[in-house]
Design a protein around this motif. Structure first.
Motif: not given
Length: 306
Positions: A90, A93, A142, A144
């Motif tokens: 996270a 990102a 996550s 992601i």
């Protein structure tokens, strides 16, 4: 012939012409701009020793690929001292989005980020279904975009690492070509893995490579299956091997050290250390990363058998 000059008549350092032919030096490899991060997924209970091992592995990967963004996420982390894999993904990102927005704010014609944010490489020598499910679950939770690679083995470099660890423990000759003996050298190796039958089969491939290096029989067994280590020890002794050694086909964090000690006692033999931060581990992690991205694959090769 006069040489080129710069301001004030000073000579200019000219680039050296690229060497031609089959022995030319390879072009230096660097991480592409905006490439995803390499996130090492570390199993097991986090500790200072685990962190030191993981940091050494990513340090080796960075030295092999300048500009690499390499991070560490723990499967059983606490997000304080040991960040979880989910939080690392996270945060990675968020940083990528922030860089893009900052570039736009500065008037830079930046390309919107696309593709995976990270490539997750499990710090595992062989397949362990339970741990790999935990990694996949962490990536899914996550939310992601991340790509998950396979485990590091089997590979000739892992056989090399096992050979080194055995020789460090005085259980194998460091080099068969040298004219000296090791009094405690094992004449049979139990290659200990975790992850059930699939892990045993995968370890067996590396075991064949190790057997070729040592010229002694090597058989794989499962630490997490009751009686597996003892059964393989009995099989090796029945075939003529008397001085056995236990070689952990493990990097380290994925297994309790007490389980290794108990297995060695069960087999009635000495044990070498786990692979740990052997230099090849970082190179193999990077090879998984570059292969996943399809960028200049690393030529990771094992040393020749002596």
């Amino acid at each position: 012939m006069s040489s080129p000059t710069g301001p004030a008549g000073l000579p200019v350092r000219m680039p050296r012409p690229r060497q031609s032919g089959r022995h030319r030096r390879p072009e230096p490899l660097a991480a592409p701009e905006g490439a995803p991060a390499l996130v090492l997924a570390v199993p097991g209970t986090p500790s200072a020793a685990t962190r030191s091992l993981a940091e050494e592995v990513v340090s080796i990967a960075r030295s092999e690929l300048p500009g690499l963004d390499a991070r560490i996420g723990y499967l059983d982390g606490d997000d304080a001292e040991f960040p979880t894999l989910q939080s690392v993904l996270a945060h990675t990102a968020q940083e990528r989005t922030a860089r893009y927005e900052q570039a736009l704010a500065a008037g830079v014609d930046a390309k919107q980020p696309e593709g995976p944010v990270a490539v997750v490489v499990p710090l595992l020598a062989g397949p362990d279904g339970a741990l790999l499910r935990q990694v996949r679950q962490a990536v899914m939770e996550s939310r992601i975009a991340a790509e998950l690679t396979d485990v590091l083995g089997p590979h000739p470099l892992l056989a090399e690492g096992l050979h080194v660890r055995l020789s460090e423990a005085g259980l194998a000759r460091a080099d068969r070509a040298r004219l000296f003996t090791v009094a405690t050298a094992a004449d049979g190796i139990i290659l200990a893995s975790v992850g059930g039958e699939e892990a045993v089969q995968a370890a067996g491939i590396t075991g064949m490579l190790l057997a070729a290096r040592l010229a002694v029989p090597v058989m794989a067994a499962a630490l997490d299956q009751d009686g597996s280590i003892a059964a393989i020890a009995e099989q090796l002794r029945a075939s003529g091997s008397q001085n056995l050694a236990l070689a952990p086909y493990l990097i380290g964090p994925e297994i309790d050290a007490g389980l290794l000690e108990a297995a060695a006692q069960e087999a009635g033999c000495a044990s070498s250390d786990a692979l740990g931060p052997y230099p090849a581990i970082g190179k193999l992690a990077l090879a998984k990363y570059t292969t996943a991205l399809g960028i200049a694959p690393q030529q990771v090769q094992g040393a020749p058998v002596r």
